[in-house]
Motif scaffolding. Sequence first.
Motif, PDB file in Angstrom:
ATOM      1  N   ASN A 132     -79.149 -24.275 -27.345  1.00 38.87           N
ATOM      2  CA  ASN A 132     -78.489 -24.454 -26.041  1.00 38.87           C
ATOM      3  C   ASN A 132     -79.261 -25.362 -25.073  1.00 38.87           C
ATOM      4  OD1 ASN A 132     -76.507 -22.725 -26.971  1.00 38.87           O
ATOM      5  ND2 ASN A 132     -77.456 -20.917 -26.035  1.00 38.87           N
ATOM      6  N   PRO A 133     -79.656 -26.608 -25.467  1.00 37.16           N
ATOM      7  CA  PRO A 133     -80.312 -27.489 -24.489  1.00 37.16           C
ATOM      8  C   PRO A 133     -79.327 -27.888 -23.400  1.00 37.16           C
ATOM      9  CG  PRO A 133     -79.762 -28.704 -26.490  1.00 37.16           C
ATOM     10  CD  PRO A 133     -79.466 -27.265 -26.779  1.00 37.16           C
ATOM     11  N   GLU A 134     -79.804 -27.955 -22.152  1.00 38.00           N
ATOM     12  CA  GLU A 134     -78.945 -28.298 -21.010  1.00 38.00           C
ATOM     13  C   GLU A 134     -79.695 -29.250 -20.086  1.00 38.00           C
ATOM     14  OE1 GLU A 134     -76.927 -23.835 -20.744  1.00 38.00           O
ATOM     15  OE2 GLU A 134     -77.535 -24.867 -18.921  1.00 38.00           O
ATOM     16  N   TRP A 135     -78.947 -30.182 -19.478  1.00 39.85           N
ATOM     17  CA  TRP A 135     -79.529 -31.049 -18.435  1.00 39.85           C
ATOM     18  C   TRP A 135     -79.653 -30.247 -17.149  1.00 39.85           C
ATOM     19  CZ3 TRP A 135     -81.100 -34.820 -21.182  1.00 39.85           C
ATOM     20  CH2 TRP A 135     -80.308 -35.436 -22.144  1.00 39.85           C
ATOM     21  N   ASP A 136     -80.648 -30.564 -16.350  1.00 35.05           N
ATOM     22  CA  ASP A 136     -80.758 -29.962 -15.030  1.00 35.05           C
ATOM     23  C   ASP A 136     -79.745 -30.639 -14.113  1.00 35.05           C
ATOM     24  OD1 ASP A 136     -82.145 -30.110 -12.115  1.00 35.05           O
ATOM     25  OD2 ASP A 136     -82.595 -28.209 -13.111  1.00 35.05           O
ATOM     26  N   GLU A 137     -78.932 -29.870 -13.425  1.00 33.89           N
ATOM     27  CA  GLU A 137     -77.828 -30.431 -12.658  1.00 33.89           C
ATOM     28  C   GLU A 137     -78.308 -31.310 -11.517  1.00 33.89           C
ATOM     29  OE1 GLU A 137     -74.706 -26.688 -13.416  1.00 33.89           O
ATOM     30  OE2 GLU A 137     -75.442 -27.126 -11.406  1.00 33.89           O
ATOM     31  N   GLN A 138     -79.442 -30.975 -10.907  1.00 32.73           N
ATOM     32  CA  GLN A 138     -79.922 -31.767  -9.765  1.00 32.73           C
ATOM     33  C   GLN A 138     -80.719 -32.996 -10.229  1.00 32.73           C
ATOM     34  OE1 GLN A 138     -82.085 -29.093  -7.229  1.00 32.73           O
ATOM     35  NE2 GLN A 138     -80.237 -28.134  -6.400  1.00 32.73           N
ATOM     36  N   ALA A 139     -81.516 -32.829 -11.263  1.00 33.56           N
ATOM     37  CA  ALA A 139     -82.360 -33.944 -11.719  1.00 33.56           C
ATOM     38  C   ALA A 139     -81.551 -35.000 -12.447  1.00 33.56           C
ATOM     39  CB  ALA A 139     -83.492 -33.424 -12.624  1.00 33.56           C
ATOM     40  N   ASN A 140     -80.529 -34.576 -13.172  1.00 34.42           N
ATOM     41  CA  ASN A 140     -79.695 -35.517 -13.936  1.00 34.42           C
ATOM     42  C   ASN A 140     -78.900 -36.362 -12.951  1.00 34.42           C
ATOM     43  OD1 ASN A 140     -78.293 -36.879 -15.864  1.00 34.42           O
ATOM     44  ND2 ASN A 140     -76.978 -35.168 -16.466  1.00 34.42           N
ATOM     45  N   GLY A 141     -79.184 -37.684 -12.976  1.00 36.81           N
ATOM     46  CA  GLY A 141     -78.564 -38.597 -12.025  1.00 36.81           C
ATOM     47  C   GLY A 141     -79.500 -38.980 -10.908  1.00 36.81           C
ATOM     48  N   ARG A 142     -80.522 -38.174 -10.664  1.00 35.69           N
ATOM     49  CA  ARG A 142     -81.504 -38.509  -9.642  1.00 35.69           C
ATOM     50  C   ARG A 142     -82.768 -39.066 -10.288  1.00 35.69           C
ATOM     51  NH1 ARG A 142     -84.066 -33.641  -6.384  1.00 35.69           N
ATOM     52  NH2 ARG A 142     -84.919 -33.373  -8.478  1.00 35.69           N
ATOM     53  N   ASN A 143     -83.356 -38.315 -11.201  1.00 30.44           N
ATOM     54  CA  ASN A 143     -84.568 -38.774 -11.881  1.00 30.44           C
ATOM     55  C   ASN A 143     -84.254 -39.451 -13.202  1.00 30.44           C
ATOM     56  OD1 ASN A 143     -85.471 -35.788 -10.625  1.00 30.44           O
ATOM     57  ND2 ASN A 143     -86.768 -37.518 -10.073  1.00 30.44           N
ATOM     58  N   TYR A 144     -83.105 -39.199 -13.747  1.00 28.90           N
ATOM     59  CA  TYR A 144     -82.750 -39.761 -15.046  1.00 28.90           C
ATOM     60  C   TYR A 144     -81.252 -39.588 -15.241  1.00 28.90           C
ATOM     61  CZ  TYR A 144     -82.331 -34.906 -16.653  1.00 28.90           C
ATOM     62  OH  TYR A 144     -81.954 -33.615 -16.802  1.00 28.90           O
ATOM     63  N   LYS A 145     -80.770 -40.186 -16.317  1.00 26.83           N
ATOM     64  CA  LYS A 145     -79.382 -39.998 -16.700  1.00 26.83           C
ATOM     65  C   LYS A 145     -79.371 -39.521 -18.149  1.00 26.83           C
ATOM     66  CE  LYS A 145     -75.020 -42.438 -17.473  1.00 26.83           C
ATOM     67  NZ  LYS A 145     -74.343 -43.738 -17.426  1.00 26.83           N
ATOM     68  N   GLY A 146     -78.847 -38.313 -18.376  1.00 24.07           N
ATOM     69  CA  GLY A 146     -78.788 -37.770 -19.727  1.00 24.07           C
ATOM     70  C   GLY A 146     -77.678 -38.421 -20.528  1.00 24.07           C
ATOM     71  N   ILE A 147     -78.027 -38.914 -21.705  1.00 26.87           N
ATOM     72  CA  ILE A 147     -77.044 -39.582 -22.561  1.00 26.87           C
ATOM     73  C   ILE A 147     -76.587 -38.640 -23.684  1.00 26.87           C
ATOM     74  CG2 ILE A 147     -76.579 -41.591 -23.991  1.00 26.87           C
ATOM     75  CD1 ILE A 147     -77.115 -42.224 -21.051  1.00 26.87           C
ATOM     76  N   SER A 148     -77.543 -38.093 -24.438  1.00 27.07           N
ATOM     77  CA  SER A 148     -77.189 -37.150 -25.500  1.00 27.07           C
ATOM     78  C   SER A 148     -78.335 -36.191 -25.734  1.00 27.07           C
ATOM     79  CB  SER A 148     -76.851 -37.900 -26.792  1.00 27.07           C
ATOM     80  OG  SER A 148     -78.009 -38.483 -27.357  1.00 27.07           O
ATOM     81  N   LYS A 149     -78.023 -35.001 -26.328  1.00 29.37           N
ATOM     82  CA  LYS A 149     -79.026 -33.983 -26.619  1.00 29.37           C
ATOM     83  C   LYS A 149     -78.549 -33.161 -27.800  1.00 29.37           C
ATOM     84  CE  LYS A 149     -77.139 -30.787 -23.110  1.00 29.37           C
ATOM     85  NZ  LYS A 149     -75.839 -31.395 -23.148  1.00 29.37           N
ATOM     86  N   LYS A 150     -79.464 -32.880 -28.715  1.00 30.88           N
ATOM     87  CA  LYS A 150     -79.127 -32.028 -29.864  1.00 30.88           C
ATOM     88  C   LYS A 150     -80.423 -31.542 -30.489  1.00 30.88           C
ATOM     89  CE  LYS A 150     -78.936 -35.786 -33.246  1.00 30.88           C
ATOM     90  NZ  LYS A 150     -78.123 -36.452 -34.294  1.00 30.88           N
ATOM     91  N   MET A 151     -80.304 -30.414 -31.216  1.00 35.65           N
ATOM     92  CA  MET A 151     -81.463 -29.904 -31.947  1.00 35.65           C
ATOM     93  C   MET A 151     -81.577 -30.695 -33.242  1.00 35.65           C
ATOM     94  SD  MET A 151     -82.797 -27.708 -29.989  1.00 35.65           S
ATOM     95  CE  MET A 151     -84.067 -27.246 -31.187  1.00 35.65           C
ATOM     96  N   TYR A 152     -82.739 -31.359 -33.395  1.00 34.69           N
ATOM     97  CA  TYR A 152     -82.985 -32.126 -34.599  1.00 34.69           C
ATOM     98  C   TYR A 152     -83.423 -31.226 -35.740  1.00 34.69           C
ATOM     99  CZ  TYR A 152     -85.051 -35.582 -37.741  1.00 34.69           C
ATOM    100  OH  TYR A 152     -85.364 -36.324 -38.821  1.00 34.69           O
ATOM    101  N   THR A 153     -84.341 -30.294 -35.464  1.00 31.10           N
ATOM    102  CA  THR A 153     -84.728 -29.227 -36.385  1.00 31.10           C
ATOM    103  C   THR A 153     -84.768 -27.948 -35.569  1.00 31.10           C
ATOM    104  OG1 THR A 153     -87.099 -29.528 -36.025  1.00 31.10           O
ATOM    105  CG2 THR A 153     -86.093 -30.832 -37.788  1.00 31.10           C
ATOM    106  N   ILE A 154     -85.249 -26.876 -36.188  1.00 34.28           N
ATOM    107  CA  ILE A 154     -85.221 -25.593 -35.489  1.00 34.28           C
ATOM    108  C   ILE A 154     -86.091 -25.592 -34.245  1.00 34.28           C
ATOM    109  CG2 ILE A 154     -84.660 -24.301 -37.585  1.00 34.28           C
ATOM    110  CD1 ILE A 154     -87.602 -23.528 -37.790  1.00 34.28           C
TER     111      ILE A 154
END
Length: 1016
Positions: free
Chosen positions: A122-144
């Motif tokens: 369950n990775p999630e972007w931080d609602e306040q930081a995303n767009g201010r400090n960075y822009k999240g493009i994609s996220k996924k678990m690569y391994t466990i």
Amino acid sequence: MSVYRKEIMYIISFLSIFVFWFNMGGSTSVSAKRIEVITERREINPIVHWWQIDNGDFRAENWNGPVQTTNAGSVQNPVPKNKEVHARLDLRQYPMPDTFHNVNDEDDEYPASEVKGIEGTNPEWDEQANGRNYKGISKKMYTIDVLEIIVETGNGYMYSIYDKYGDNGPPKFNPKYHVAYPVKMWIQWKGYIDDEEEETDPEPIEACSIEFLLEGDGASQKGSLIQPSPSGSISSDSGEFDVVQGIPSSEYLRADAQSEEYLYEQDFVQKKGKTVFNNVNASKEFTLTWTTSKTDSKGNVTYTDHEETVTKKVAVSGIERPFSYWEIIRYNIWKLTHSEFTNYALPGEFLRIDAMTNVTANGKHSDNVEDHVFPPECPDIELPSETIDGGSSKPSVPDFTDEAKAAAEDEIGENEVENDRAEFKGSVIMDDTRTTTDDPTPSDVPPPGMIQMTARGLLIDPLKTNYWQSPSTGKVFYEPVFSLDGSASAKEFPFDVNVVTVHTPVVIYSRASDDKEHDQRTNPPLRSRPPNPDTDRHAFILDRPFTVSLPTKGQHRNIPGYGDRDFSKYIKEKQVKFPFDVYTATKQGFYPANTWISVPVDIETVEFFLPVWVPEGQYTVDFRAFAINALNGGDYGGSEHHANVTIPNGQYYVPPAGNQSAAHVAIDNIKVDVVGRLYDFRVTDITDYNWQSVFRTSDGVTPNGAAYWVGLNGIDGAPRGNSSLYTLSVRHCSHPEGYSNVAVKTGYSFRFDLKTKGNMFANNDAIRIKPTFYFVNKDGTGRQEIDLYYHDDTNKFVKIGSEQDQTYREIKLNEPARNVPQNELISNADYYYRHADQFGLTNVIPNYYPASYARKYIKHFSKEDISTGPYGWQILNWKLRTYIGPKENQVPSNTMVPPKDIVARQQSWYGEYSLPTKVYAVAKNTKIESAGLIERLNENHPMFLKNGFIIVNFNIESIQNGNVNNPYLQYINGYYMNQWYDMKGFKRSFVDNYGYSFNLRDGDLMFYHRDGYRCC
């Protein structure tokens, strides 16, 4: 990159718990109930770091290598341009919560130590930081436990770190910054709990187990390349020059390097073994039948059939299944990042060339066999039911172990296996795909190709001084891309690079005009044929233009790019220095002696003008040309004649090359002689009454300014403006009033003057005139050289020019008929007054003030009789000379000669000559003694020439410093030129009004009637 190991433990064996039947019989066994658990959401804070590199761009690290972007800010306030960055985050580096809770019951909590199979979720972007400090493009678990994200950072996003950490070095030293952007996110961890509970089993039995047996290593695949073979060179970017021998500053270099794209170490080993299945449970249902008989008392036999069903279990062991898989022992990959050069000639003496490579690698490894071998599950075997007829008795259950074992062999499948995983440049070379029994054999890391690294347009700083074979170094650099065990570190390897010789060529093969066409010297130095400017002495003539040439073309070293060519692009300045004063060609500019005069590089030949006051003599004119890399002072980095071809030149020490440098200035010189002039001879008066009206006004005394010149031209051959009538020689048909038969009668004087320029101002300088006499018939025929005789008071028939010729002429400088200009007399008086010691006047001058001495000189001293010599020769000494040079206010104030004295550097000389009234003409070298006794001779003797003209011819020479044996200048008989004919344009023949043709010789100036002869 990180290595990931499987941390989930596969539970293969179970502990057997035996329980006993109670009452009705039965058994108990243990089974597991799995509970899914999860943590609360937890904050993680990865950071994207951008580092500015030397060229101003920014660089960050992807999981698979660096990523680069440009500067979106200014040089002083840089920020990276927006760019995506790929990252893989090892969640083990972040703190994990201490407790987990049941996914279905938040109050049902478990300590983390009891949780199995933990992995991120369950990775999630931080609602306040995303767009201010960075822009999240994609996220996924690569391994466990590895989270893979793609984020955009850069210009427009808020950074948390903005630090200057250095500069990019010379020449600009621009700042370099480190900019960091926080990527705040949220993550959870999940796992499970095994909750054990009892259940009833009909029969106690030992649980099946699987044993893993490694039997040793099989095949192996090893390979490595950890020592590259780099090479490199520095060369001329244009290919025109051989940089080892020489290349000028301001030219461009190129640098080339090559090396393997990557280095690697691989050690792959095949692991072999088997799994052994023990206590494999098999059950079989038996139906037992038998028949019993019973005989009653009556003997009757009755039969009773019996049937009983029983289920029996048996455990079999020793069932084997083979396996093999590949394991990574060592796997290290380095990629070529860049090459570096050092050399004095390079910009900043340093060069980095980035390598354009795309080398990626990854891998995962476990040394736990259970992470590689996945056996099938233990089966519960149910054998086919069987009926056993015991006959008359209850049968026993047979041993069916063999049947069970055979069934287990058939039932149990093959092992599944997984290799370690190795990736290289996007390809899988060791595949971890699960297969049966044997995993596929891995591939080798392929041999690397060579990567070329080239930089062009590398300007050699034009100001860099010469340096013979400046040393070079070269290195290539490799950085780890992937290291399984973390043992790989950055590597660098040197390679040989050729030396570079910075040698900026400069030449000066100077030339100067040689004005020998105006060189009137008696014995000038002879010139080479063809002329050689390095050995010939050139003539510069006073009060005339001259040229010097400073070509930028010439012979240099016979190496590529040099040779014989124009080197103007490498010359920043050319100069000439005269050891005497000069004017520019237009006389608008003046340069004092020993002044270095700059000449534009694109102009080869420059004209100057030689002032009349420059002392005659021998001089050396110096030339020099500065290379663009010459120093600004001192010896300018050394000089060499004609061209700076000697390298190394130990004569000079020039940092940083020291004695391994070359001269930076080319020098040359030309030997010149400054030579004066003897010119403007003219007849200004004839005392013969028939000629008075030609030269005087109606009062018969005052001169009218008329004069007979040598020809129609001036001192340098330009038209003077006089008519041909007023040219020498003075003869019959020269009279302007139409008296075609009037020549000059013997006994009458003619007055003349001439001019000089140069060192003719001292008291022992003079003009010497040597008359020669000719006779010509009245019709122009029979011209011959003659001897003249005359009678004096004590001797008869005195030969002109003999020792008996002692009738000396005395003349006055300042007499009305001579018409010497007043200003010339004033100039004389001023100069004599100031230089009295040079003229023997030291006892006279103290009695006068300057003005009173001038009056005395004009009224008395200048009117004294001056003896000039007999008929055979004439000397015009300093008392018959006036100074006619420029006045003090007409010349610059900083001349090499005191401005007041310049008036003396140009002179007029005044003379007078005549033949005796009674003169006897005989052919040259006639011995008049042979005609008889002297007293018998008279003018009627036939040896005397009559009925024609006596021609007076002058040979005019200048005498310097009293050296009468070596006359300096010639009016007619100069070695290289004849002022009388070449410049003045004397006509060597004429036709009189009666049609008679007369041939003339240079120096003919006066026709005298022989014996009162008249033309008509």
